[in-house]
Enzyme design. Structure first.
Site, PDB file in Angstrom:
ATOM      1  N   GLU A 132      76.979  63.795  63.292  1.00 30.19           N
ATOM      2  CA  GLU A 132      78.136  64.648  63.575  1.00 30.19           C
ATOM      3  C   GLU A 132      78.786  65.065  62.260  1.00 30.19           C
ATOM      4  OE1 GLU A 132      81.427  63.580  66.276  1.00 30.19           O
ATOM      5  OE2 GLU A 132      82.789  64.832  65.129  1.00 30.19           O
ATOM      6  N   SER A 225      74.531  52.213  68.663  1.00 26.34           N
ATOM      7  CA  SER A 225      75.784  52.956  69.043  1.00 26.34           C
ATOM      8  C   SER A 225      77.100  52.693  68.262  1.00 26.34           C
ATOM      9  CB  SER A 225      76.110  52.823  70.483  1.00 26.34           C
ATOM     10  OG  SER A 225      77.226  53.205  70.771  1.00 26.34           O
TER      11      SER A 225
END
Ligand code: SF4
Length: 300
Positions: A132, A225
């Site tokens: 991102e 994650s």
């Protein structure tokens, strides 16, 4: 918070946990596409090996976002988003691009565009190299990425600084860093847009509640994650023992010795069934712990 009694302990499930709407929508869009076409996911749709292998079984292929060659005509941009130049490169190379960027990641891009348009030095609170953040930097190459107070020194000495954050950063860290920027640069005009997404905030708030009640917390999610690792780190900071696990078999029964309240939470890319599997496993372990306790008391 949901409670399941499984003597000798109680299992507490966080009020807000598991897969967020952004990742869910991206998976659904990909599965719909895969019913008609083969398609290539540009990067990782979710940082979760179960999700990845399920999509691969349905015909998905993968390729790096930064390249412009894929084994299928149809390519998919993930929920984490991408820089416009990446979208254009794939379109110009003749691929059909399906964009599953989460609407809340788009908000972060829009806010960064706003601070740049208004003449502020753009700053992103986030993890360098995260997909991102790479997308945000790709759109605004002058943006500086900071994550720790020491990083503030890398921001150029300008009169105006505009700050946004990666959507999945803990809000407490973001607010503390914004305050630190203001403290270190008192002469500078600092504007801040809160772009941490509400599913991340909800999960962090629910984690505080969970840690208040539980002695031990399991944060479930892929080993890669980031937000699951962050849940485990935050739980430890809040004073709980915490383990980042991917699957039930990662749990060592001795971790549960003497524990009466076990908290369970999961990252934003974790499937509901992964959380259910851990809860079922804890219930099964409770039975073996109970019979072991009985044997001990008989022997004494
Ligand atoms: S974590 Fe937040 S920003 Fe990221 S996909 Fe989920 S809802 Fe969207």
């Amino acid at each position: 918070m949901k409670s399941i009694l499984a003597p000798p302990y109680e299992i507490l499930i966080a009020k807000h946990t598991g897969m967020c709407f952004g990742v869910r929508q991206a998976i659904e869009a990909t599965e719909t596409l895969l019913k008609k076409n083969t398609a290539t996911i540009l990067g990782q749709l979710a940082h979760n090996p179960t999700v990845k292998s399920r999509l691969v079984a349905k015909g998905a292929r993968t390729a790096p976002l930064e390249k412009s060659q894929a084994p299928t005509k149809q390519v998919i941009i993930t929920a984490h988003g991408a820089a416009d130049r990446d979208r254009k490169r794939w379109t110009n190379a003749g691929y059909q691009v399906t964009d599953t960027t989460c609407p809340l990641v788009k908000v972060a891009h829009a806010k960064l565009a706003k601070v740049v348009a208004e003449g502020f030095q753009p700053v992103i609170i986030g993890k360098e190299g995260h997909v991102e953040v790479r997308g945000l930097q790709g759109d605004f190459p002058k943006a500086r990425v900071i994550l720790h107070p020491d990083d503030i020194a890398t921001i150029p000495h300008v009169k105006r600084i505009g700050i946004i954050s990666q959507t999945t950063q803990p809000i407490d860290r973001v607010r503390a860093l914004v305050n630190e920027v203001r403290k270190q640069r008192p002469e500078v005009e600092v504007v801040y847009f809160d772009t941490v997404c509400y599913p991340t905030k909800d999960r962090q708030t629910a984690l505080h509640e969970l840690c208040h009640a539980a002695e031990l917390v399991f944060a479930i999610g892929g080993k890669n994650s980031n937000n699951t690792a962050q849940l485990a780190r935050t739980a430890r900071k809040l004073g709980c023992k915490a383990y980042h696990i991917e699957a039930p078999n990662d749990i060592k029964p001795e971790w549960l010795d003497g524990i009466r309240k076990i908290g369970v939470t999961a990252g934003t890319s974790t499937l509901d069934e992964s959380l259910e599997a851990v809860v079922l496993h804890l219930q099964a372990l409770a039975k073996t712990q109970k019979s072991f306790t009985k044997q001990l008391s008989k022997a004494s």
